[in-house]
Design a protein around this motif. Structure first.
Motif, PDB file in Angstrom:
ATOM      1  N   LEU A  35      16.888  40.190  51.220  1.00 28.16           N
ATOM      2  CA  LEU A  35      15.924  41.149  50.575  1.00 28.16           C
ATOM      3  C   LEU A  35      17.132  42.277  50.219  1.00 28.16           C
ATOM      4  O   LEU A  35      17.147  42.913  48.948  1.00 28.16           O
ATOM      5  CB  LEU A  35      15.112  41.829  51.360  1.00 28.16           C
ATOM      6  N   ALA A  36      17.951  42.687  51.275  1.00 22.32           N
ATOM      7  CA  ALA A  36      18.802  43.757  51.180  1.00 22.32           C
ATOM      8  C   ALA A  36      19.831  43.331  50.013  1.00 22.32           C
ATOM      9  O   ALA A  36      20.305  44.275  49.161  1.00 22.32           O
ATOM     10  CB  ALA A  36      19.593  44.125  52.606  1.00 22.32           C
ATOM     11  N   VAL A  37      20.458  42.137  50.232  1.00 22.50           N
ATOM     12  CA  VAL A  37      21.187  41.748  48.963  1.00 22.50           C
ATOM     13  C   VAL A  37      20.577  41.903  47.477  1.00 22.50           C
ATOM     14  O   VAL A  37      21.419  41.957  46.633  1.00 22.50           O
ATOM     15  CB  VAL A  37      21.908  40.458  49.237  1.00 22.50           C
ATOM     16  N   SER A  38      19.302  41.343  47.588  1.00 22.19           N
ATOM     17  CA  SER A  38      18.795  41.461  46.299  1.00 22.19           C
ATOM     18  C   SER A  38      18.558  42.854  45.616  1.00 22.19           C
ATOM     19  O   SER A  38      18.562  42.961  44.462  1.00 22.19           O
ATOM     20  CB  SER A  38      17.452  40.920  46.282  1.00 22.19           C
ATOM     21  N   ALA A  45      27.437  44.925  54.767  1.00 28.27           N
ATOM     22  CA  ALA A  45      26.815  45.648  55.601  1.00 28.27           C
ATOM     23  C   ALA A  45      25.661  45.092  56.091  1.00 28.27           C
ATOM     24  O   ALA A  45      25.209  45.471  57.276  1.00 28.27           O
ATOM     25  CB  ALA A  45      26.263  46.886  54.796  1.00 28.27           C
ATOM     26  N   VAL A  46      25.120  44.088  55.583  1.00 35.82           N
ATOM     27  CA  VAL A  46      23.802  43.491  55.895  1.00 35.82           C
ATOM     28  C   VAL A  46      23.979  42.128  56.967  1.00 35.82           C
ATOM     29  O   VAL A  46      23.224  42.027  57.636  1.00 35.82           O
ATOM     30  CB  VAL A  46      23.131  43.042  54.553  1.00 35.82           C
ATOM     31  N   VAL A  47      25.034  41.335  56.643  1.00 41.61           N
ATOM     32  CA  VAL A  47      25.285  40.006  57.366  1.00 41.61           C
ATOM     33  C   VAL A  47      25.200  40.370  58.731  1.00 41.61           C
ATOM     34  O   VAL A  47      24.575  39.646  59.590  1.00 41.61           O
ATOM     35  CB  VAL A  47      26.284  39.265  56.741  1.00 41.61           C
TER      36      VAL A  47
END
Length: 62
Positions: A35-38, A45-47
């Motif tokens: 969701l954050a990457v989309s 930052a998300v992984v």
């Protein structure tokens, strides 16, 4: 090679235990990362956050 005179002793250090969490938390971590990457967030930052949600990390001093 001549034998050494110093006794062999274990070195102090850290032990990292990576334990997968229950399946539903793994799905939440992966879904949150997707969701954050989309929406355009940097994957770097998300992984790591998704990894910490999906995996229990224990640090032991040995």
């Amino acid at each position: 090679m001549p034998p050494t005179e110093d006794p062999m002793v274990p070195r102090r250090g850290l032990r990292l235990d990576l334990i997968p969490r229950e399946l539903h938390l793994g799905i939440v971590g992966v879904g949150g990362a997707m969701l954050a990457v989309s929406i355009g967030t940097e994957p770097l930052a998300v992984v790591p956050l998704a990894f910490l949600v999906a995996v229990r990390v224990r640090i032991h001093r040995i």
